[in-house]
Design a protein around this motif. Structure first.
Motif, PDB file in Angstrom:
ATOM      1  N   SER A  51      32.519  22.289  55.166  1.00  0.00           N
ATOM      2  CA  SER A  51      32.792  22.543  56.590  1.00  0.00           C
ATOM      3  C   SER A  51      34.081  23.361  56.742  1.00  0.00           C
ATOM      4  CB  SER A  51      32.906  21.215  57.357  1.00  0.00           C
ATOM      5  OG  SER A  51      34.073  20.552  56.945  1.00  0.00           O
ATOM      6  N   LEU A  52      34.789  23.569  55.631  1.00  0.00           N
ATOM      7  CA  LEU A  52      36.036  24.349  55.716  1.00  0.00           C
ATOM      8  C   LEU A  52      35.714  25.826  55.950  1.00  0.00           C
ATOM      9  CD1 LEU A  52      38.114  22.799  52.776  1.00  0.00           C
ATOM     10  CD2 LEU A  52      38.518  22.510  55.223  1.00  0.00           C
ATOM     11  N   ALA A  53      36.513  26.448  56.769  1.00  0.00           N
ATOM     12  CA  ALA A  53      36.288  27.874  57.053  1.00  0.00           C
ATOM     13  C   ALA A  53      37.516  28.666  56.627  1.00  0.00           C
ATOM     14  CB  ALA A  53      36.038  28.073  58.548  1.00  0.00           C
ATOM     15  N   GLY A  54      37.287  29.854  56.148  1.00  0.00           N
ATOM     16  CA  GLY A  54      38.396  30.724  55.737  1.00  0.00           C
ATOM     17  C   GLY A  54      37.875  32.142  55.619  1.00  0.00           C
ATOM     18  N   GLU A  55      38.702  33.075  55.962  1.00  0.00           N
ATOM     19  CA  GLU A  55      38.284  34.468  55.966  1.00  0.00           C
ATOM     20  C   GLU A  55      38.161  34.992  54.529  1.00  0.00           C
ATOM     21  OE1 GLU A  55      39.844  38.554  58.169  1.00  0.00           O
ATOM     22  OE2 GLU A  55      41.238  36.958  57.664  1.00  0.00           O
ATOM     23  N   VAL A  56      37.112  35.774  54.279  1.00  0.00           N
ATOM     24  CA  VAL A  56      36.984  36.450  52.985  1.00  0.00           C
ATOM     25  C   VAL A  56      37.088  37.946  53.255  1.00  0.00           C
ATOM     26  CG1 VAL A  56      35.475  36.922  51.012  1.00  0.00           C
ATOM     27  CG2 VAL A  56      35.509  34.628  52.030  1.00  0.00           C
ATOM     28  N   THR A  57      38.072  38.593  52.666  1.00  0.00           N
ATOM     29  CA  THR A  57      38.237  40.036  52.894  1.00  0.00           C
ATOM     30  C   THR A  57      38.164  40.770  51.565  1.00  0.00           C
ATOM     31  OG1 THR A  57      40.616  39.702  52.824  1.00  0.00           O
ATOM     32  CG2 THR A  57      39.661  39.952  54.993  1.00  0.00           C
ATOM     33  N   GLU A  58      37.701  42.009  51.627  1.00  0.00           N
ATOM     34  CA  GLU A  58      37.585  42.794  50.407  1.00  0.00           C
ATOM     35  C   GLU A  58      38.719  43.801  50.360  1.00  0.00           C
ATOM     36  OE1 GLU A  58      33.574  44.077  49.710  1.00  0.00           O
ATOM     37  OE2 GLU A  58      34.284  45.407  48.086  1.00  0.00           O
ATOM     38  N   LYS A  59      39.321  43.917  49.202  1.00  0.00           N
ATOM     39  CA  LYS A  59      40.400  44.898  49.069  1.00  0.00           C
ATOM     40  C   LYS A  59      39.996  45.946  48.040  1.00  0.00           C
ATOM     41  CE  LYS A  59      45.146  45.595  47.607  1.00  0.00           C
ATOM     42  NZ  LYS A  59      45.291  46.769  48.466  1.00  0.00           N
ATOM     43  N   GLU A  60      40.247  47.195  48.389  1.00  0.00           N
ATOM     44  CA  GLU A  60      39.973  48.264  47.426  1.00  0.00           C
ATOM     45  C   GLU A  60      41.223  48.503  46.615  1.00  0.00           C
ATOM     46  OE1 GLU A  60      38.052  51.721  48.644  1.00  0.00           O
ATOM     47  OE2 GLU A  60      36.357  50.573  49.420  1.00  0.00           O
ATOM     48  N   VAL A  61      41.046  48.616  45.311  1.00  0.00           N
ATOM     49  CA  VAL A  61      42.222  48.894  44.476  1.00  0.00           C
ATOM     50  C   VAL A  61      41.943  50.125  43.613  1.00  0.00           C
ATOM     51  CG1 VAL A  61      43.034  46.495  44.288  1.00  0.00           C
ATOM     52  CG2 VAL A  61      41.392  47.389  42.636  1.00  0.00           C
ATOM     53  N   GLU A  62      43.028  50.719  43.176  1.00  0.00           N
ATOM     54  CA  GLU A  62      42.888  51.858  42.274  1.00  0.00           C
ATOM     55  C   GLU A  62      43.182  51.354  40.865  1.00  0.00           C
ATOM     56  OE1 GLU A  62      44.874  56.170  41.846  1.00  0.00           O
ATOM     57  OE2 GLU A  62      44.927  55.229  43.833  1.00  0.00           O
ATOM     58  N   VAL A  63      42.195  51.479  39.998  1.00  0.00           N
ATOM     59  CA  VAL A  63      42.384  51.015  38.627  1.00  0.00           C
ATOM     60  C   VAL A  63      42.256  52.230  37.711  1.00  0.00           C
ATOM     61  CG1 VAL A  63      41.566  49.417  36.867  1.00  0.00           C
ATOM     62  CG2 VAL A  63      41.341  48.810  39.260  1.00  0.00           C
ATOM     63  N   THR A  64      43.328  52.568  37.018  1.00  0.00           N
ATOM     64  CA  THR A  64      43.312  53.777  36.191  1.00  0.00           C
ATOM     65  C   THR A  64      43.859  53.479  34.793  1.00  0.00           C
ATOM     66  OG1 THR A  64      45.486  54.296  37.047  1.00  0.00           O
ATOM     67  CG2 THR A  64      43.648  55.430  38.091  1.00  0.00           C
ATOM     68  N   ASN A  65      43.643  54.425  33.912  1.00  0.00           N
ATOM     69  CA  ASN A  65      44.226  54.363  32.554  1.00  0.00           C
ATOM     70  C   ASN A  65      44.002  53.037  31.850  1.00  0.00           C
ATOM     71  OD1 ASN A  65      45.244  56.921  32.823  1.00  0.00           O
ATOM     72  ND2 ASN A  65      47.155  56.190  33.759  1.00  0.00           N
ATOM     73  N   ILE A  66      42.751  52.589  31.843  1.00  0.00           N
ATOM     74  CA  ILE A  66      42.466  51.355  31.094  1.00  0.00           C
ATOM     75  C   ILE A  66      42.400  51.729  29.604  1.00  0.00           C
ATOM     76  CG2 ILE A  66      40.776  49.529  30.681  1.00  0.00           C
ATOM     77  CD1 ILE A  66      40.224  49.540  33.637  1.00  0.00           C
ATOM     78  N   ARG A  67      43.314  51.140  28.859  1.00  0.00           N
ATOM     79  CA  ARG A  67      43.422  51.559  27.458  1.00  0.00           C
ATOM     80  C   ARG A  67      42.453  50.815  26.545  1.00  0.00           C
ATOM     81  NH1 ARG A  67      49.724  50.619  27.372  1.00  0.00           N
ATOM     82  NH2 ARG A  67      48.957  48.993  28.757  1.00  0.00           N
ATOM     83  N   THR A  68      41.882  49.714  27.048  1.00  0.00           N
ATOM     84  CA  THR A  68      40.939  48.944  26.225  1.00  0.00           C
ATOM     85  C   THR A  68      39.522  49.356  26.577  1.00  0.00           C
ATOM     86  OG1 THR A  68      42.451  47.126  26.611  1.00  0.00           O
ATOM     87  CG2 THR A  68      40.393  46.579  25.495  1.00  0.00           C
TER      88      THR A  68
END
Ligand code: FAD
Length: 324
Positions: free
Chosen positions: A169-186
């Motif tokens: 019964s608990l309510a809470g907002e779910v929001t989406e955030k866009e992120v920039e992910v670069t230079n993944i070395r793995t």
């Protein structure tokens, strides 16, 4: 003083790990009446898992969905979580002390020029300060760490801080955030699962562990049956792993996994200090060993001196009888 606390959730194969809910409970203690903001990184639709975090006590949840976050990498998750932290300016950050938590949190703490309390087993508020308890000297002693100012940043050991009761019964907002992910070395080319069956060792409530006394990989079969009967999972000492009786992914101890189940049944394990470092904080320890002088009996709540190949089948029968 009430605080805004970020709780970094963790999912595996589309389900949240239990430690996420425990971290939310810890976040609620640290926030002291403030806001607990869940953060969930991954790829695809994360909404239902985010909703689950709300039901377990997160005030709201931020999802970060990005194809680059489909599989964990230090660079990818580090960047994504860092951007959320920059946006939210929390006063506390809590995450599970899991393989991912152990990898990403020190990097974030360093980038944030913050301290980090790792592997906490308890958290309380005392005189307005947050006090964590954590094991030291491989679990032989516990220390208390009081955070008097600055960011409260901690990882919590799975299975120690109880999750709050799920309340849909608990309510809470779910929001989406866009992120920039670069230079993944793995570059993750493939993910090979070592132990595909059973519960994750670090989150298991019941563990039946075998040592060199099990004598062969076939010797683990009755242990697996006992674990299945108790809805638990199988673990091992390094002695058993070194002897080739089982996979190293099952190793418990100083150089293996640290576990704190409700019930730990040690079969044919001598109780070397390096093994105890990984399991001595289990709630109830049962040891089965044919040597009455074995060190494992010093930490056991219940000791059975006998041959494990006689004792384990009897235990299986007893448990089955209790279930009828
Ligand atoms: P053993 O010490 O050989 O004990 C076997 C036991 O089985 C004996 O007590 C024997 O009485 C009993 N037994 C034999 N047959 C039966 C039977 N039929 N029924 C009942 N009992 C029987 N170890 C770990 O476990 N985890 C670690 O993470 C770890 N890290 C280490 C790190 C370092 C740097 C070092 C140096 C060591 C580490 N070790 C670790 C190894 C550790 O020191 C021990 O060697 C190891 O735990 C022993 O495993 P064991 O108890 O299975 O074997």
């Amino acid at each position: 003083m009430s605080k805004k606390v970020l709780v970094i959730g963790e999912a595996r194969e589309g389900s949240l790990r239990n430690v996420t809910f425990e971290a939310i409970a810890a976040g609620n203690i640290v926030s002291d009446g403030g806001e607990v903001v869940g953060v969930l990184c991954g790829a695809g639709d994360l909404n239902s898992m985010a909703q689950e975090m709300v039901y377990y006590g997160a005030s709201r949840v931020i999802t970060v969905s990005n194809e680059e976050l489909k599989t964990y990498t230090s660079d990818g998750y580090g960047q994504a979580i860092y951007q959320v932290i920059q946006d939210e300016s929390p006063e506390g950050i809590i995450m599970g002390h899991t393989a991912i938590g152990k990898d990403v949190t020190p990097k974030l703490a360093s980038r944030l020029e913050s301290g980090l309390v790792s592997d906490a087993t308890e958290v309380v508020v005392e005189n307005g300060n947050i006090v964590f308890t954590r094991p030291i000297y491989s679990g032989k002693a516990f220390e208390k760490k009081e955070v008097t100012d600055g960011l409260v940043f901690a990882t919590i050991r799975p299975n120690n801080i109880p999750a709050l009761t799920r309340d849909d019964s608990l309510a809470g907002e779910v929001t989406e955030k866009e992120v920039e992910v670069t230079n993944i070395r793995t570059i993750i080319k493939d993910v090979i699962k070592k132990s595909s069956e059973g519960v994750d060792l670090s989150e298991a409530k019941v563990i039946v562990a075998g040592g060199r006394g099990v004598k062969s990989s076939e010797g683990f079969e009755p242990l697996q049956e006992l674990a299945d009967t108790l809805n638990g999972t199988v673990g091992a000492s390094r002695g058993a792993c070194d002897a080739g009786y089982c996979d190293y992914s099952l190793q418990i101890g100083q150089t293996g996994k640290v576990v704190t189940p409700d019930l730990y049944i040690a079969c044919g394990i001598s109780g070397a200090i390096q093994h105890l470092a990984g399991m001595s904080n289990s709630k109830v320890i049962v040891a089965i060993n044919k040597d009455p002088e074995a060190n494992i009996f010093n930490v056991a709540d219940y000791g059975i001196v006998g041959d494990l190949f006689d004792v384990v089948p009897k235990l299986i029968e007893e448990v089955k009888q209790m279930k009828v």
